[in-house]
Motif scaffolding. Structure first.
Motif, mmCIF file in Angstrom:
data_model
loop_
_atom_site.group_PDB
_atom_site.id
_atom_site.type_symbol
_atom_site.label_atom_id
_atom_site.label_comp_id
_atom_site.label_asym_id
_atom_site.label_seq_id
_atom_site.Cartn_x
_atom_site.Cartn_y
_atom_site.Cartn_z
ATOM 1 N N LYS A 1 -13.530 -42.483 -55.476
ATOM 2 C CA LYS A 1 -13.235 -41.921 -56.933
ATOM 3 C C LYS A 1 -14.582 -42.343 -57.740
ATOM 4 O O LYS A 1 -14.945 -41.389 -58.641
ATOM 5 N N ASP A 2 -15.047 -43.289 -57.171
ATOM 6 C CA ASP A 2 -16.289 -43.617 -58.179
ATOM 7 C C ASP A 2 -17.330 -42.799 -57.594
ATOM 8 O O ASP A 2 -18.229 -42.445 -58.480
ATOM 9 N N ALA A 3 -17.474 -42.373 -56.368
ATOM 10 C CA ALA A 3 -18.720 -41.479 -55.961
ATOM 11 C C ALA A 3 -18.558 -39.977 -56.579
ATOM 12 O O ALA A 3 -19.612 -39.740 -57.076
ATOM 13 N N ILE A 4 -17.260 -39.788 -56.804
ATOM 14 C CA ILE A 4 -17.163 -38.397 -57.317
ATOM 15 C C ILE A 4 -17.538 -38.336 -58.789
ATOM 16 O O ILE A 4 -18.252 -37.544 -59.625
ATOM 17 N N ALA A 5 -17.111 -39.488 -59.472
ATOM 18 C CA ALA A 5 -17.370 -39.721 -60.959
ATOM 19 C C ALA A 5 -18.717 -40.014 -61.156
ATOM 20 O O ALA A 5 -19.441 -39.436 -62.196
ATOM 21 N N SER A 6 -19.553 -40.543 -60.383
ATOM 22 C CA SER A 6 -21.000 -40.768 -60.595
ATOM 23 C C SER A 6 -21.866 -39.640 -59.890
ATOM 24 O O SER A 6 -23.088 -39.562 -60.089
ATOM 25 N N GLY A 7 -21.291 -38.721 -59.153
ATOM 26 C CA GLY A 7 -21.937 -37.689 -58.823
ATOM 27 C C GLY A 7 -22.858 -37.821 -57.432
ATOM 28 O O GLY A 7 -23.476 -37.163 -56.998
ATOM 29 N N LYS A 8 -22.419 -38.893 -56.751
ATOM 30 C CA LYS A 8 -22.976 -39.290 -55.455
ATOM 31 C C LYS A 8 -22.406 -39.286 -54.376
ATOM 32 O O LYS A 8 -22.729 -39.688 -53.095
ATOM 33 N N LEU A 9 -21.149 -38.333 -54.316
ATOM 34 C CA LEU A 9 -20.259 -38.205 -53.277
ATOM 35 C C LEU A 9 -21.016 -37.055 -52.412
ATOM 36 O O LEU A 9 -21.337 -36.150 -52.802
ATOM 37 N N GLU A 10 -21.500 -37.425 -51.129
ATOM 38 C CA GLU A 10 -22.047 -36.471 -50.168
ATOM 39 C C GLU A 10 -21.118 -36.027 -49.173
ATOM 40 O O GLU A 10 -20.220 -36.765 -48.640
ATOM 41 N N ILE A 11 -20.920 -34.816 -49.005
ATOM 42 C CA ILE A 11 -19.885 -34.289 -47.937
ATOM 43 C C ILE A 11 -20.832 -33.577 -46.956
ATOM 44 O O ILE A 11 -21.548 -32.755 -47.143
ATOM 45 N N ASP A 12 -20.243 -34.299 -45.487
ATOM 46 C CA ASP A 12 -20.987 -33.543 -44.534
ATOM 47 C C ASP A 12 -20.063 -32.442 -43.762
ATOM 48 O O ASP A 12 -19.251 -32.776 -43.171
ATOM 49 N N THR A 13 -20.607 -31.351 -44.260
ATOM 50 C CA THR A 13 -19.785 -30.047 -44.096
ATOM 51 C C THR A 13 -19.742 -29.797 -42.426
ATOM 52 O O THR A 13 -18.776 -29.369 -41.817
ATOM 53 N N SER A 14 -20.976 -30.188 -41.715
ATOM 54 C CA SER A 14 -20.944 -29.983 -40.400
ATOM 55 C C SER A 14 -20.012 -30.849 -39.698
ATOM 56 O O SER A 14 -19.235 -30.509 -38.554
ATOM 57 N N ARG A 15 -19.646 -32.067 -40.071
ATOM 58 C CA ARG A 15 -18.910 -33.067 -39.699
ATOM 59 C C ARG A 15 -17.398 -32.420 -39.642
ATOM 60 O O ARG A 15 -16.279 -32.593 -38.702
ATOM 61 N N ILE A 16 -17.082 -31.880 -40.847
ATOM 62 C CA ILE A 16 -15.606 -31.253 -41.131
ATOM 63 C C ILE A 16 -15.566 -30.212 -39.909
ATOM 64 O O ILE A 16 -14.456 -29.967 -39.451
ATOM 65 N N ALA A 17 -16.642 -29.382 -39.960
ATOM 66 C CA ALA A 17 -16.528 -28.122 -39.141
ATOM 67 C C ALA A 17 -16.261 -28.606 -37.583
ATOM 68 O O ALA A 17 -15.486 -27.758 -36.999
#
Length: 96
Positions: A68-84
């Motif tokens: 939640k804090d990462a989303i709120a601060s805009g610092k959430l990094e999503i590794d799409t290759s890991r998800i795939a």
């Protein structure tokens, strides 16, 4: 010629008392062999499943708050290759 039939059968009243005696003996036997307390021994797997049902395993509050804090601060990094990669691995497991 006279036919005599000798009956070894008990009269109905005697049969009833024999039946009642059998029932009383059965009840007495069951009462004497019934344990006064019950115990259940769970297998290791059953104990693990029981532990998973407790509410402490439902949510990781600290991890949720950090996301939640990462989303709120805009610092959430999503590794799409890991998800795939995880989705492909999951699909491969299902196809086996």
């Amino acid at each position: 010629m006279k036919i005599n039939i000798s009956s070894n059968k008990q009269p109905a009243t005697d049969r009833l008392s024999v039946g009642q005696n059998k029932r009383a003996m059965t009840d007495a036997y069951q009462a004497s062999n019934t344990p006064s307390s019950s115990q259940v021994d769970l297998s290791t797997t059953a104990r693990q499943l029981q532990n998973l049902q407790s509410s402490e395993h439902d949510l990781n509050i600290e991890k949720i708050q950090s996301i939640k804090d990462a989303i709120a601060s805009g610092k959430l990094e999503i590794d799409t290759s890991r998800i795939a990669d995880s989705l492909i691995a999951s699909a491969r497991e299902l196809l086996k």
